[in-house]
Design an enzyme around this catalytic site. Structure first.
Site, PDB file in Angstrom:
ATOM      1  N   MET A 100       3.359  12.230   6.586  1.00 17.22           N
ATOM      2  CA  MET A 100       2.409  11.316   7.218  1.00 17.22           C
ATOM      3  C   MET A 100       1.409  10.667   6.254  1.00 17.22           C
ATOM      4  O   MET A 100       0.446  10.043   6.703  1.00 17.22           O
ATOM      5  CB  MET A 100       1.659  12.052   8.345  1.00 17.22           C
ATOM      6  CG  MET A 100       2.560  12.448   9.506  1.00 17.22           C
ATOM      7  SD  MET A 100       3.581  11.082  10.137  1.00 17.22           S
ATOM      8  CE  MET A 100       2.342  10.129  11.009  1.00 17.22           C
ATOM      9  N   ARG A 101       1.626  10.793   4.957  1.00 15.38           N
ATOM     10  CA  ARG A 101       0.710  10.125   4.020  1.00 15.38           C
ATOM     11  C   ARG A 101       1.448   9.089   3.191  1.00 15.38           C
ATOM     12  O   ARG A 101       2.621   9.285   2.863  1.00 15.38           O
ATOM     13  CB  ARG A 101       0.054  11.154   3.093  1.00 15.38           C
ATOM     14  CG  ARG A 101      -1.026  11.933   3.804  1.00 15.38           C
ATOM     15  CD  ARG A 101      -1.469  13.110   2.973  1.00 15.38           C
ATOM     16  NE  ARG A 101      -2.036  14.118   3.842  1.00 15.38           N
ATOM     17  CZ  ARG A 101      -3.334  14.221   4.087  1.00 15.38           C
ATOM     18  NH1 ARG A 101      -4.187  13.433   3.502  1.00 15.38           N
ATOM     19  NH2 ARG A 101      -3.766  15.153   4.906  1.00 15.38           N
TER      20      ARG A 101
ATOM     21  N   ASN B 266      13.216   7.307   3.562  1.00 18.67           N
ATOM     22  CA  ASN B 266      12.388   7.666   4.719  1.00 18.67           C
ATOM     23  C   ASN B 266      13.186   7.357   5.980  1.00 18.67           C
ATOM     24  O   ASN B 266      14.119   6.555   5.951  1.00 18.67           O
ATOM     25  CB  ASN B 266      11.108   6.824   4.697  1.00 18.67           C
ATOM     26  CG  ASN B 266      10.179   7.132   5.857  1.00 18.67           C
ATOM     27  OD1 ASN B 266       9.981   8.304   6.212  1.00 18.67           O
ATOM     28  ND2 ASN B 266       9.621   6.107   6.468  1.00 18.67           N
TER      29      ASN B 266
ATOM     30  N   HIS C  76      12.522   5.977   9.915  1.00 17.66           N
ATOM     31  CA  HIS C  76      11.491   5.312  10.729  1.00 17.66           C
ATOM     32  C   HIS C  76      12.040   5.096  12.138  1.00 17.66           C
ATOM     33  O   HIS C  76      13.190   4.663  12.291  1.00 17.66           O
ATOM     34  CB  HIS C  76      11.116   3.973  10.084  1.00 17.66           C
ATOM     35  CG  HIS C  76      10.065   3.245  10.854  1.00 17.66           C
ATOM     36  ND1 HIS C  76       8.732   3.604  10.802  1.00 17.66           N
ATOM     37  CD2 HIS C  76      10.144   2.222  11.722  1.00 17.66           C
ATOM     38  CE1 HIS C  76       8.047   2.810  11.603  1.00 17.66           C
ATOM     39  NE2 HIS C  76       8.873   1.959  12.178  1.00 17.66           N
TER      40      HIS C  76
ATOM     41  N   GLY D 144       9.429  19.129  11.797  1.00 23.21           N
ATOM     42  CA  GLY D 144      10.584  19.271  10.905  1.00 23.21           C
ATOM     43  C   GLY D 144      11.926  19.261  11.602  1.00 23.21           C
ATOM     44  O   GLY D 144      12.892  19.836  11.098  1.00 23.21           O
TER      45      GLY D 144
ATOM     46  N   LYS E 205      -3.729   9.255   2.553  1.00 20.55           N
ATOM     47  CA  LYS E 205      -3.059   9.347   1.241  1.00 20.55           C
ATOM     48  C   LYS E 205      -3.389  10.693   0.610  1.00 20.55           C
ATOM     49  O   LYS E 205      -4.255  11.425   1.089  1.00 20.55           O
ATOM     50  CB  LYS E 205      -3.494   8.197   0.328  1.00 20.55           C
ATOM     51  CG  LYS E 205      -4.967   8.222  -0.023  1.00 20.55           C
ATOM     52  CD  LYS E 205      -5.310   7.159  -1.054  1.00 20.55           C
ATOM     53  CE  LYS E 205      -6.751   7.328  -1.518  1.00 20.55           C
ATOM     54  NZ  LYS E 205      -7.164   6.434  -2.574  1.00 20.55           N
TER      55      LYS E 205
HETATM   56  C1  GRF Z   1      10.351  11.155  13.075  1.00 19.37           C
HETATM   57  O1  GRF Z   1      10.277  10.615  14.364  1.00 19.37           O
HETATM   58  C2  GRF Z   1      10.435  10.066  12.048  1.00 19.37           C
HETATM   59  O2  GRF Z   1      10.938   8.875  12.558  1.00 19.37           O
HETATM   60  C3  GRF Z   1       9.028   9.858  11.600  1.00 19.37           C
HETATM   61  O3  GRF Z   1       8.445  11.133  11.698  1.00 19.37           O
HETATM   62  C4  GRF Z   1       9.088  11.894  12.708  1.00 19.37           C
HETATM   63  C5  GRF Z   1       9.351  13.261  12.157  1.00 19.37           C
HETATM   64  O4  GRF Z   1       9.771  14.159  13.144  1.00 19.37           O
HETATM   65  N1  GRF Z   1       9.003   9.294  10.263  1.00 19.37           N
HETATM   66  P1  GRF Z   1      10.259  15.612  12.740  1.00 19.37           P
HETATM   67  O5  GRF Z   1       9.102  16.309  12.034  1.00 19.37           O
HETATM   68  O6  GRF Z   1      11.448  15.475  11.858  1.00 19.37           O
HETATM   69  O7  GRF Z   1      10.577  16.272  14.042  1.00 19.37           O
END
Ligand code: GRF
Length: 206
Positions: free
Chosen positions: A95-96, A112, A114, A15, A68
Site C-alpha cells: 500500500m505504499r 503489481n 490492480h 495476502g 511512502k
Molecule cells: C488486491 O485487491 C490488489 O488488487 C490490490 O491489493 C489487494 C490485495 O489483496 N493491489 P490481498 O492482500 O492479496 O488479499
C-alpha cells in the site's frame, strides 16, 4: 522447472494473492521460488501466511509517512530483496508508493496487480470507481511498475462482468477471485518466457 526464478513478494494486507501464488508454486503451475516476503505492517496476514508456509519473511518499519516509505526503510527493502537475489519484485497489496531508488534498483523487474482493467480506474478503490461510473465490464490487470500511478506496461488482464445487483463488496469479491487466477498465470509466463517491453507493449520472445 525454473526454480531459479526468484520472487520477492511485498504486501501490506491479508495476502490472498500471495496465497494463490504460493498454491501455484506448490502445485508446479508456477515454476519459480518465493525467496522472501516483506511487509511494512508487522501484523499483516501476508507475513503470517509466509510463516505458516515456511517462507522467509521480514517486517520493515516504514517510517513516519502514510503513503511512502522513509529513505531508510526503502533502503532496507532494497537490501533484503537484493540479499535474497530476487529476479522479480511482486507487489501483492503493497500500500505504499515506491520511489526512485527502489525503481532504479529493480528497473523493469517490478510487477503489481490492480483491481480494474487499466488504464481505466487507476488509484484507490478501483472496483468502486468502476461501479460508480456504470461500466458493464471491469476486471483486474497485472502490470509493470513505473514512476506513475498504475501506469506501467500491461502483462495480462482478466475481465469481470458488472452485474445489475452488484454492490461494491460483491463486485470486489469477484475481482479478487479473478486476481487469484490472473496473477499466478502472469508470473508463470514471466518466469518461463523471454520478454521485452517495447513502448507500452510487453512482447513475448517465445
Ligand atoms: C488486491 O485487491 C490488489 O488488487 C490490490 O491489493 C489487494 C490485495 O489483496 N493491489 P490481498 O492482500 O492479496 O488479499
Amino acid at each position: 522447472m525454473n526454480k531459479s526464478f526468484r520472487l520477492g513478494i511485498l504486501g501490506s494486507g491479508r495476502g490472498s494473492n500471495f496465497g494463490a501464488i504460493a498454491a501455484a508454486l506448490a502445485k508446479g503451475s508456477l515454476s519459480a521460488e518465493a525467496a522472501v516476503v516483506v511487509s511494512d505492517i508487522s501484523g499483516a496476514g501476508i507475513l503470517q501466511l509466509a510463516r505458516e508456509l515456511g517462507i522467509r519473511h521480514e517486517f520493515v518499519e516504514p517510517g513516519p509517512f502514510r503513503t511512502k516509505l522513509s529513505e531508510v526503510a526503502e533502503a532496507q527493502f532494497i537490501q533484503i530483496l537484493q540479499d535474497a537475489r530476487v529476479d522479480l519484485v511482486v507487489l501483492a497489496g503493497f500500500m505504499r508508493v515506491l520511489k526512485g531508488p527502489f525503481l532504479r534498483a529493480f528497473e523493469g523487474r517490478i510487477v503489481n496487480i490492480h483491481p480494474s482493467l487499466l488504464p481505466s480506474f487507476p488509484g484507490l478503490e478501483a472496483w468502486k470507481q468502476a461501479l460508480d461510473h456504470g461500466v458493464k465490464v471491469t476486471g483486474c490487470t497485472v502490470h509493470f511498475v513505473d514512476a506513475g500511478v498504475d501506469s506501467g506496461a500491461i502483462v495480462g488482464q482478466r475481465a469481470v462482468e458488472v452485474l445489475e445487483q452488484d454492490t461494491a463488496e460483491t463486485l470486489h469479491q469477484r475481482i479478487h477471485a479473478a486476481e487469484h487466477e490472473l496473477y499466478p498465470a502472469c508470473l508463470a509466463k514471466l518466469a518461463t518466457r523471454g520478454f521485452s517491453v517495447k513502448g507500452r507493449r510487453v512482447v513475448w520472445s517465445t
